[in-house]
Motif scaffolding. Structure first.
Motif, PDB file in Angstrom:
ATOM      1  N   MET A 105       0.849  -1.194   0.000  1.00  0.00           N
ATOM      2  CA  MET A 105       0.000   0.000   0.000  1.00  0.00           C
ATOM      3  C   MET A 105       0.880   1.237   0.000  1.00  0.00           C
ATOM      4  SD  MET A 105      -2.858  -0.983   2.860  1.00  0.00           S
ATOM      5  CE  MET A 105      -1.645  -1.206   4.144  1.00  0.00           C
ATOM      6  N   GLU A 106       0.285   2.352  -0.449  1.00  0.00           N
ATOM      7  CA  GLU A 106       0.987   3.626  -0.349  1.00  0.00           C
ATOM      8  C   GLU A 106      -0.025   4.747  -0.214  1.00  0.00           C
ATOM      9  OE1 GLU A 106       3.359   3.998  -3.913  1.00  0.00           O
ATOM     10  OE2 GLU A 106       1.723   4.938  -4.997  1.00  0.00           O
ATOM     11  N   ALA A 107       0.444   5.853   0.336  1.00  0.00           N
ATOM     12  CA  ALA A 107      -0.361   7.066   0.492  1.00  0.00           C
ATOM     13  C   ALA A 107      -1.670   6.812   1.235  1.00  0.00           C
ATOM     14  CB  ALA A 107      -0.633   7.716  -0.866  1.00  0.00           C
ATOM     15  N   GLY A 158      -6.349   5.996  -0.125  1.00  0.00           N
ATOM     16  CA  GLY A 158      -5.052   5.386  -0.359  1.00  0.00           C
ATOM     17  C   GLY A 158      -5.031   4.558  -1.626  1.00  0.00           C
ATOM     18  N   ARG A 159      -3.888   3.926  -1.848  1.00  0.00           N
ATOM     19  CA  ARG A 159      -3.684   3.054  -2.999  1.00  0.00           C
ATOM     20  C   ARG A 159      -3.189   1.706  -2.500  1.00  0.00           C
ATOM     21  NH1 ARG A 159      -1.840   8.130  -4.553  1.00  0.00           N
ATOM     22  NH2 ARG A 159       0.323   7.642  -4.049  1.00  0.00           N
ATOM     23  N   ILE A 160      -3.770   0.657  -3.040  1.00  0.00           N
ATOM     24  CA  ILE A 160      -3.380  -0.714  -2.710  1.00  0.00           C
ATOM     25  C   ILE A 160      -2.906  -1.372  -3.997  1.00  0.00           C
ATOM     26  CG2 ILE A 160      -4.108  -2.918  -1.734  1.00  0.00           C
ATOM     27  CD1 ILE A 160      -6.450  -1.366  -0.409  1.00  0.00           C
ATOM     28  N   TYR A 161      -1.718  -1.958  -3.945  1.00  0.00           N
ATOM     29  CA  TYR A 161      -1.151  -2.611  -5.122  1.00  0.00           C
ATOM     30  C   TYR A 161      -1.243  -4.130  -4.962  1.00  0.00           C
ATOM     31  CZ  TYR A 161       0.600   1.887  -6.594  1.00  0.00           C
ATOM     32  OH  TYR A 161       0.679   3.200  -6.994  1.00  0.00           O
ATOM     33  N   PHE A 162      -1.331  -4.790  -6.108  1.00  0.00           N
ATOM     34  CA  PHE A 162      -1.486  -6.243  -6.134  1.00  0.00           C
ATOM     35  C   PHE A 162      -0.435  -6.832  -7.053  1.00  0.00           C
ATOM     36  CE2 PHE A 162      -5.388  -4.319  -4.895  1.00  0.00           C
ATOM     37  CZ  PHE A 162      -5.857  -5.134  -3.887  1.00  0.00           C
ATOM     38  N   HIS A 163      -0.138  -8.111  -6.864  1.00  0.00           N
ATOM     39  CA  HIS A 163       0.782  -8.826  -7.748  1.00  0.00           C
ATOM     40  C   HIS A 163       0.069  -9.120  -9.062  1.00  0.00           C
ATOM     41  CE1 HIS A 163       3.823  -9.491  -4.714  1.00  0.00           C
ATOM     42  NE2 HIS A 163       2.888  -9.901  -3.886  1.00  0.00           N
TER      43      HIS A 163
END
Length: 127
Positions: free
Chosen positions: A76-78, A118-123
């Motif tokens: 995650m970021e921000a 926020g931002r959530i990143y995934f594979h």
């Protein structure tokens, strides 16, 4: 476009879903926090609040349900928690998923407040 709202398997774990609406780039969910939300137990006795980790879990849950997100969590970021989410509160959750970047943007808000975002990143499981 208005979508139907299927019932949750365990409603004590989720906000009441009033109305989901599709947008050009995602979805907006109108929600209400039930007084008997399971996560209020022990968090906190005087003023029950929805924990930040639960807000993140809800964002992923609804992205899986309405946006077809199937990828595994990466990072995650921000992520910012600006205002408390309390019992009986009405708000909206805006979700936008960018499959090329494997990025989910979430925002809990009302007309006058932003509660968290926020931002959530995934594979990328296609590699």
């Amino acid at each position: 476009m208005t979508l139907s709202a299927p019932p949750e398997q365990n409603p004590a774990l989720y906000p009441e879903l009033i109305a989901p609406r599709q947008t050009d780039d995602g979805i907006i969910l109108s929600l209400r926090i039930p007084r008997n939300l399971a996560y209020f137990s022990g968090h906190f006795d005087q003023v029950p609040i929805v924990p930040g980790v639960v807000q993140i879990q809800w964002a992923v849950h609804y992205a899986q349900r309405y946006l077809g997100l199937q990828a595994a969590f990466s990072h995650m970021e921000a992520v910012k928690f600006k205002e408390l989410l309390l019992p009986e509160q009405h708000f909206e959750l805006s979700l936008r998923y960018a499959p090329q970047a494997c990025k989910l943007e979430f925002r809990y808000h009302s007309e006058t407040r932003e509660y968290s975002s926020g931002r959530i990143y995934f594979h990328d499981t296609s590699l």
